[in-house]
Write a protein that holds these residues in place. Structure first.
Motif, PDB file in Angstrom:
ATOM      1  N   LEU A  26      43.614  42.120  31.220  1.00  0.00           N
ATOM      2  CA  LEU A  26      42.548  41.596  31.827  1.00  0.00           C
ATOM      3  C   LEU A  26      42.114  40.313  31.626  1.00  0.00           C
ATOM      4  N   THR A  27      42.034  39.506  32.575  1.00  0.00           N
ATOM      5  CA  THR A  27      41.530  38.080  32.501  1.00  0.00           C
ATOM      6  C   THR A  27      40.564  37.622  33.545  1.00  0.00           C
ATOM      7  N   TRP A  28      39.624  36.842  33.284  1.00  0.00           N
ATOM      8  CA  TRP A  28      38.331  36.277  33.956  1.00  0.00           C
ATOM      9  C   TRP A  28      38.621  34.750  33.928  1.00  0.00           C
ATOM     10  N   ARG A  48      34.280  26.792  35.976  1.00  0.00           N
ATOM     11  CA  ARG A  48      35.463  25.521  35.666  1.00  0.00           C
ATOM     12  C   ARG A  48      36.731  25.724  35.584  1.00  0.00           C
ATOM     13  N   GLY A  49      37.094  27.013  35.962  1.00  0.00           N
ATOM     14  CA  GLY A  49      38.624  27.169  35.980  1.00  0.00           C
ATOM     15  C   GLY A  49      39.174  27.867  34.663  1.00  0.00           C
ATOM     16  N   ARG A  50      38.310  27.937  33.519  1.00  0.00           N
ATOM     17  CA  ARG A  50      38.565  28.404  32.374  1.00  0.00           C
ATOM     18  C   ARG A  50      38.851  29.908  32.069  1.00  0.00           C
ATOM     19  N   THR A  51      39.876  30.334  31.858  1.00  0.00           N
ATOM     20  CA  THR A  51      40.169  31.565  31.774  1.00  0.00           C
ATOM     21  C   THR A  51      40.278  32.094  30.460  1.00  0.00           C
ATOM     22  N   ARG A  52      39.968  33.418  30.405  1.00  0.00           N
ATOM     23  CA  ARG A  52      39.751  34.019  28.928  1.00  0.00           C
ATOM     24  C   ARG A  52      40.212  35.553  29.292  1.00  0.00           C
ATOM     25  N   GLN A  53      40.531  36.199  28.056  1.00  0.00           N
ATOM     26  CA  GLN A  53      40.917  37.635  27.869  1.00  0.00           C
ATOM     27  C   GLN A  53      39.785  38.439  27.277  1.00  0.00           C
ATOM     28  N   LEU A  54      39.703  39.512  27.342  1.00  0.00           N
ATOM     29  CA  LEU A  54      38.750  40.428  26.393  1.00  0.00           C
ATOM     30  C   LEU A  54      39.049  40.089  24.946  1.00  0.00           C
ATOM     31  N   LYS A  55      37.998  39.930  24.096  1.00  0.00           N
ATOM     32  CA  LYS A  55      38.159  40.249  22.799  1.00  0.00           C
ATOM     33  C   LYS A  55      37.978  41.415  22.254  1.00  0.00           C
ATOM     34  N   PRO A  89      42.666  37.317  40.081  1.00  0.00           N
ATOM     35  CA  PRO A  89      43.324  38.138  41.345  1.00  0.00           C
ATOM     36  C   PRO A  89      44.321  39.353  40.710  1.00  0.00           C
ATOM     37  N   ALA A  90      45.027  38.792  39.708  1.00  0.00           N
ATOM     38  CA  ALA A  90      45.828  40.083  39.087  1.00  0.00           C
ATOM     39  C   ALA A  90      45.166  41.060  38.582  1.00  0.00           C
TER      40      ALA A  90
END
Length: 100
Positions: free
Chosen positions: A49-51, A55-62, A83-84
């Motif tokens: 899962l990514t968010w 500002r367009g910065r993407t991150r995943q769960l830690k 979206p994915a």
């Protein structure tokens, strides 16, 4: 010290800008799927899962360890699912709803 009539709630003057009878808002009902918190998310999807933020910065769960979320601290903040990731969660929830 001025006296306040008994019918006026305490601190009424502080909130009077919202209207004489409170804020005047009416509850809104929307027909939607009920929210369930008992749908398990597969560990492989959880790790993917990514968010993204404004500002367009993407991150995943830690703190995903062996397919389990150890702490929810990385869910805090203002982020939107990519979206994915949204499509992946939609598949999981759709199959959970159809099996109920």
């Amino acid at each position: 010290m001025p006296t306040t009539p008994l019918t006026t709630p305490p601190n009424h003057h502080d909130w009077s800008m919202l209207g004489a009878e409170g804020c005047g808002a009416d509850p809104v009902h929307v027909d939607a799927s009920p929210v369930h918190f008992d749908t398990p998310i597969p560990g492989d999807l959880l790790a993917q899962l990514t968010w993204h933020n404004r500002r367009g910065r993407t991150r995943q769960l830690k703190y995903v360890v062996d397919g389990r979320l150890e702490t929810s601290v990385s869910l805090q903040g203002f982020y939107r699912l990519t979206p994915a990731s949204a499509a992946g969660l939609a598949d999981v929830t759709a199959s959970a709803i159809s099996s109920r």
